[in-house]
Scaffold this active site. Structure first.
Site, PDB file in Angstrom:
ATOM      1  N   LYS A 193       0.800  -1.317  -0.003  1.00  0.00           N
ATOM      2  CA  LYS A 193       0.071   0.118   0.088  1.00  0.00           C
ATOM      3  C   LYS A 193       0.754   1.192   0.019  1.00  0.00           C
ATOM      4  O   LYS A 193       0.430   2.158  -0.759  1.00  0.00           O
ATOM      5  CB  LYS A 193      -1.123   0.065   1.233  1.00  0.00           C
ATOM      6  CG  LYS A 193      -1.953  -1.212   1.158  1.00  0.00           C
ATOM      7  CD  LYS A 193      -2.963  -0.727   2.566  1.00  0.00           C
ATOM      8  CE  LYS A 193      -2.364  -0.996   3.958  1.00  0.00           C
ATOM      9  NZ  LYS A 193      -1.631  -2.165   4.063  1.00  0.00           N
ATOM     10  N   ARG A 218      -9.498   1.059   8.999  1.00  0.00           N
ATOM     11  CA  ARG A 218      -8.963  -0.355   9.336  1.00  0.00           C
ATOM     12  C   ARG A 218     -10.099  -1.193  10.112  1.00  0.00           C
ATOM     13  O   ARG A 218      -9.757  -2.154  10.475  1.00  0.00           O
ATOM     14  CB  ARG A 218      -7.787  -0.352  10.230  1.00  0.00           C
ATOM     15  CG  ARG A 218      -6.455  -0.363   9.404  1.00  0.00           C
ATOM     16  CD  ARG A 218      -5.311  -0.339  10.477  1.00  0.00           C
ATOM     17  NE  ARG A 218      -4.085  -0.992  10.038  1.00  0.00           N
ATOM     18  CZ  ARG A 218      -3.086  -0.582   9.431  1.00  0.00           C
ATOM     19  NH1 ARG A 218      -3.232   0.752   9.057  1.00  0.00           N
ATOM     20  NH2 ARG A 218      -1.978  -1.244   9.527  1.00  0.00           N
ATOM     21  N   ARG A 266      11.474  -5.865   4.593  1.00  0.00           N
ATOM     22  CA  ARG A 266      11.277  -4.166   4.570  1.00  0.00           C
ATOM     23  C   ARG A 266      12.212  -3.756   5.422  1.00  0.00           C
ATOM     24  O   ARG A 266      12.460  -4.045   6.470  1.00  0.00           O
ATOM     25  CB  ARG A 266       9.689  -4.125   5.200  1.00  0.00           C
ATOM     26  CG  ARG A 266       9.689  -2.681   5.149  1.00  0.00           C
ATOM     27  CD  ARG A 266       8.042  -2.317   5.005  1.00  0.00           C
ATOM     28  NE  ARG A 266       7.341  -2.846   6.187  1.00  0.00           N
ATOM     29  CZ  ARG A 266       5.948  -2.488   6.254  1.00  0.00           C
ATOM     30  NH1 ARG A 266       5.420  -1.957   5.159  1.00  0.00           N
ATOM     31  NH2 ARG A 266       5.262  -2.895   6.962  1.00  0.00           N
ATOM     32  N   ARG A 300      11.190  -2.043  11.060  1.00  0.00           N
ATOM     33  CA  ARG A 300       9.861  -1.413  11.808  1.00  0.00           C
ATOM     34  C   ARG A 300      10.009  -2.294  13.147  1.00  0.00           C
ATOM     35  O   ARG A 300       9.729  -3.689  12.841  1.00  0.00           O
ATOM     36  CB  ARG A 300       8.726  -1.387  11.113  1.00  0.00           C
ATOM     37  CG  ARG A 300       8.752  -0.167  10.566  1.00  0.00           C
ATOM     38  CD  ARG A 300       7.584  -0.031   9.310  1.00  0.00           C
ATOM     39  NE  ARG A 300       6.182  -0.584  10.058  1.00  0.00           N
ATOM     40  CZ  ARG A 300       4.861  -0.395   9.287  1.00  0.00           C
ATOM     41  NH1 ARG A 300       4.963   0.262   8.226  1.00  0.00           N
ATOM     42  NH2 ARG A 300       3.938  -0.946   9.898  1.00  0.00           N
ATOM     43  N   ARG A 329      -0.325  -8.919  13.511  1.00  0.00           N
ATOM     44  CA  ARG A 329      -1.113  -7.929  12.603  1.00  0.00           C
ATOM     45  C   ARG A 329      -1.840  -8.540  11.641  1.00  0.00           C
ATOM     46  O   ARG A 329      -2.945  -8.100  11.431  1.00  0.00           O
ATOM     47  CB  ARG A 329       0.178  -6.958  12.118  1.00  0.00           C
ATOM     48  CG  ARG A 329       0.841  -6.266  13.223  1.00  0.00           C
ATOM     49  CD  ARG A 329       2.129  -5.663  12.413  1.00  0.00           C
ATOM     50  NE  ARG A 329       2.091  -4.891  11.311  1.00  0.00           N
ATOM     51  CZ  ARG A 329       2.869  -4.762  10.466  1.00  0.00           C
ATOM     52  NH1 ARG A 329       3.986  -5.217  10.501  1.00  0.00           N
ATOM     53  NH2 ARG A 329       2.551  -3.867   9.342  1.00  0.00           N
TER      54      ARG A 329
HETATM   55  P1  AMP Z   1       0.891   0.645   9.065  1.00  0.00           P
HETATM   56  O1  AMP Z   1       2.059   1.686   8.697  1.00  0.00           O
HETATM   57  O2  AMP Z   1      -0.562   1.144   8.008  1.00  0.00           O
HETATM   58  O3  AMP Z   1       1.164  -0.692   8.781  1.00  0.00           O
HETATM   59  O4  AMP Z   1       0.413   1.048  10.488  1.00  0.00           O
HETATM   60  C1  AMP Z   1       1.218   0.660  11.400  1.00  0.00           C
HETATM   61  C2  AMP Z   1       0.446   0.656  12.694  1.00  0.00           C
HETATM   62  O5  AMP Z   1      -0.214   1.806  13.075  1.00  0.00           O
HETATM   63  C3  AMP Z   1      -0.581  -0.670  12.786  1.00  0.00           C
HETATM   64  O6  AMP Z   1      -0.286  -1.675  13.128  1.00  0.00           O
HETATM   65  C4  AMP Z   1      -1.599   0.185  13.840  1.00  0.00           C
HETATM   66  O7  AMP Z   1      -0.816  -0.034  15.116  1.00  0.00           O
HETATM   67  C5  AMP Z   1      -1.494   1.510  13.528  1.00  0.00           C
HETATM   68  N1  AMP Z   1      -2.488   2.173  12.757  1.00  0.00           N
HETATM   69  C6  AMP Z   1      -2.231   2.783  11.402  1.00  0.00           C
HETATM   70  N2  AMP Z   1      -3.439   3.026  10.987  1.00  0.00           N
HETATM   71  C7  AMP Z   1      -4.339   2.743  11.981  1.00  0.00           C
HETATM   72  C8  AMP Z   1      -5.680   2.825  11.882  1.00  0.00           C
HETATM   73  N3  AMP Z   1      -6.325   3.241  10.909  1.00  0.00           N
HETATM   74  N4  AMP Z   1      -6.539   2.312  12.904  1.00  0.00           N
HETATM   75  C9  AMP Z   1      -5.691   1.789  13.969  1.00  0.00           C
HETATM   76  N5  AMP Z   1      -4.439   1.702  14.409  1.00  0.00           N
HETATM   77  C10 AMP Z   1      -3.770   2.060  12.915  1.00  0.00           C
END
Ligand code: AMP
Length: 227
Positions: free
Chosen positions: A22, A97, A136, A169, A180
């Site tokens: 994404k 999400r 990554r 990360r 996750r």
């Molecule tokens: P990402 O970079 O999109 O994989 O997001 C990393 C982490 O940020 C996720 O595993 C959640 O802990 C938090 N996070 C990001 N976007 C959301 C969301 N829309 N709702 C809840 N937690 C989020």
């Protein structure tokens, strides 16, 4: 870099499990469409790095791979959607999400007299997702994202943009990734049905090089009618 935008501005969500690409695709697409890439994960990591109250609230949750509360993330996105630079369009990555967040987004856009053009679902088999997450690497300074084989930096271990030493990360650790993916299946996958039943969902095959996937996304975006 790339030339001027070649696709008309749109309001899009890039959707999919962790590791489907994404962020990579949203970064490509923002050049092609000329609207900002809005990543809630990037926003949260920036708050965490800066040590703000929101960041402190989110830190342990993000690092353990759980979702931060809907109300915290919705408030952040609500403020972002009212910024001038997203008036013409945006590419959302990592939001919504949960079904609650999707409902919030619909309401927030309705209040602004706007609507989503499409939700693009990047479809990648689970085995490939695991490989993408394991390889990554990210820049702790500017947030750019790489993969050790599929999207290697020009100089090994260094960010192309700012030269910082790349890291992993915290939530890409194998035991966190498992959680996750489980969170995705339980809380996030139901959002697909929410958009499918409203005629907003477009499935895109996410297998292949980033360029191949970008071409498929471009075709979908080019086919969208004006909103
Ligand atoms: P990402 O970079 O999109 O994989 O997001 C990393 C982490 O940020 C996720 O595993 C959640 O802990 C938090 N996070 C990001 N976007 C959301 C969301 N829309 N709702 C809840 N937690 C989020």
């Amino acid at each position: 870099m790339m030339g001027p935008p070649v696709l008309r501005p749109v309001r899009l969500v890039l959707f999919g499990a962790p590791g489907v690409g994404k962020g990579t695709q949203a970064a490509f697409l923002q050049e092609r469409v000329g609207v900002p890439h809005v990543s809630t994960g990037d926003m949260l990591r920036a708050e965490i790095r800066a040590g703000t109250p929101q960041g402190e609230r989110a830190r342990a949750i993000v690092e353990s791979g759980r979702l931060v509360p809907d109300e915290l993330i919705s408030e952040m996105i609500g403020v972002r959607l009212r910024s001038v630079d997203v008036a013409k369009g945006f590419i959302l990555d990592g939001f919504p999400r949960t079904v609650g967040q999707a409902e919030y987004l619909d309401g927030a856009l309705r209040d602004l007299g706007k609507a989503l053009d499409a939700v693009i679902n990047l479809d990648v088999p689970a085995a490939l997702v695991a490989d993408r997450l394991a390889g990554r690497r990210v820049c702790p300074s500017c947030g750019a994202s790489y993969h050790i084989r599929h999207k290697a930096p020009r100089v090994e271990g260094r960010c192309d943009n700012c030269g910082a030493v790349l890291g992993v990360r915290a939530d890409d650790a194998v035991e966190v990734v498992r959680g996750r993916l489980e969170v995705y299946e339980r809380l996030t996958a139901p959002v697909l049905e929410y958009y499918r039943s409203r005629g907003r969902l477009r499935d895109v095959n996410g297998i292949g090089t980033p360029e191949e996937v970008a071409e498929r996304i471009d075709r979908v975006v080019a086919s969208l009618n004006g909103s």
